[in-house]
Design an enzyme around this catalytic site. Structure first.
Site, PDB file in Angstrom:
ATOM      1  N   PHE A   1       0.870  -1.237  -0.329  1.00 12.55           N
ATOM      2  CA  PHE A   1       0.270  -0.075  -0.459  1.00 12.55           C
ATOM      3  C   PHE A   1       1.095   1.294   0.038  1.00 12.55           C
ATOM      4  CE2 PHE A   1      -0.941  -1.347   4.774  1.00 12.55           C
ATOM      5  CZ  PHE A   1       0.552  -0.895   5.184  1.00 12.55           C
TER       6      PHE A   1
ATOM      7  N   HIS B   1      -2.719   4.371  12.060  1.00 11.31           N
ATOM      8  CA  HIS B   1      -1.737   4.563  13.451  1.00 11.31           C
ATOM      9  C   HIS B   1      -0.926   3.492  13.108  1.00 11.31           C
ATOM     10  CE1 HIS B   1      -3.226   0.636  15.789  1.00 11.31           C
ATOM     11  NE2 HIS B   1      -3.265   0.120  14.611  1.00 11.31           N
TER      12      HIS B   1
END
Length: 344
Positions: free
Chosen positions: A231, A249
């Site tokens: 990604f 996060h």
């Protein structure tokens, strides 16, 4: 003592500092299958010790420590039963958190914490210094740990699977891409609730390794495809909703912007990105559980990431060409919020 003069009770700090010992007590109990060996009956310490291959005098000390933590109860001297919360350590029970306990109390997860002060001073993860590689690089080099970590993440996602499918309007979309979706636990729950949807599970080769089995178990192999990828390089085309649970996060702002920018690059005009994360208040609520802030430190120590406020998400998404539409708490038992994001 100053604390006594001020009316403060030092026992609160003493209890907190014993927290790491409590975690290791739970880890030992899980590794020795204590909850499974006791089962739904009362067992003597000697019986549990025999099943675990341990000495009775050591087992009774472990069981009494577990009783002090509320995991078992001593019904009569030397005789124990599992409490409802203790039953969640039994890996054979539905809804158990055994894998999560083993992962979070594992030395691999904790060694970087020994240098928390250094991480605070530098703003850099200490995991890399201790292990000579980053966290996910370590998992790639240790497949057995990767399997355990994936199992733990699947268990930590369970609370989300019970609330998310009915908490968000998925019906207005056709295809969901779960970015960093692991074994497909969360996306499977959404697809089963919404039979008109199709899905893509996008993760590293190690991350999606267990996804085919999850999809087959739920009868979703025709409606959902596991896709291996990175990604940081791209997001899969063909979806109109991109789901990121507990992904942003993990990373610094710069790397998080890269992930979101890749989603923005393939997002159709009417598409959305749905981020599921803790959303910290602007100031700490003393009445709220402190878990999110410990998670924030864990991100710092082990990954270099962070938990964020609404303002932080606004800035992060803006840098990726996106805009936050709404922030909605998922509600108990889930501590996460849904951050709906559209093209700016």
């Amino acid at each position: 003592m100053a604390g006594e003069r001020d009316g403060a009770d030092p026992r609160q700090l003493v209890q907190l500092v014993f927290g790491s010992m409590a975690a290791q007590t739970l880890r030992a109990a899980t590794r020795m299958r204590v909850a499974e060996l006791i089962g739904d009956k009362e067992r003597t310490a000697a019986e549990v010790a025999a099943g675990a291959g341990a000495r009775p005098e050591g087992m009774i000390r472990l069981l009494r420590a577990l009783a002090g933590l509320g995991v078992v109860e001593e019904r009569a001297p030397g005789t124990f039963a599992v409490t409802p919360v203790g039953a969640l350590l039994d890996s054979g029970r539905p809804g158990n958190v055994a894998a999560l306990v083993l992962a979070m109390a594992d030395p691999t997860m904790l060694r970087g914490w020994e240098h928390l002060d250094e991480a605070v001073r530098t703003g850099e993860p200490t995991f890399d210094t201790v292990f000579g590689t980053d966290f996910f690089g370590h998992l790639r080099e240790h497949p057995e740990e990767s399997v355990r970590f994936n199992a733990a993440m699947s268990q930590s996602t369970r609370a989300t699977t019970t609330t998310l499918p009915r908490a968000f309007d998925f019906a207005r979309f056709s295809t969901i891409a779960d970015i960093g979706g692991g074994d497909g636990t969360l996306l499977s729950a959404v697809l089963m609730e919404h039979p008109g949807l199709t899905g893509i599970i996008y993760d590293t080769e190690e991350g999606v390794a267990q996804a085919p089995a999850t999809l087959e178990r739920h009868g979703l192999t025709e409606r959902c495809s596991p896709v291996a990828g990175d990604f940081f390089r791209s997001a899969p085309e063909g979806a109109d909703l991109y789901l990121l649970k507990s992904i942003v996060h993990d990373w610094s702002d710069e790397r998080a912007v890269t992930i979101l920018s890749n989603c923005r690059a393939v997002l159709p005009p009417d598409g959305r990105v749905l981020i599921l994360e803790h959303v910290l208040p602007e100031a700490v609520d003393p009445e709220a559980p402190g878990f999110a802030y410990l998670s924030d430190l864990n991100m710092l120590v082990n990954l270099g990431g962070r938990e964020r406020t609404r303002a932080d998400f606004d800035e992060l998404c803006g840098r990726a060409g996106l805009a936050v539409v709404s922030v909605t708490p998922l509600g108990a038992p889930n501590p996460l919020s849904m951050i709906e994001v559209a093209a700016a």
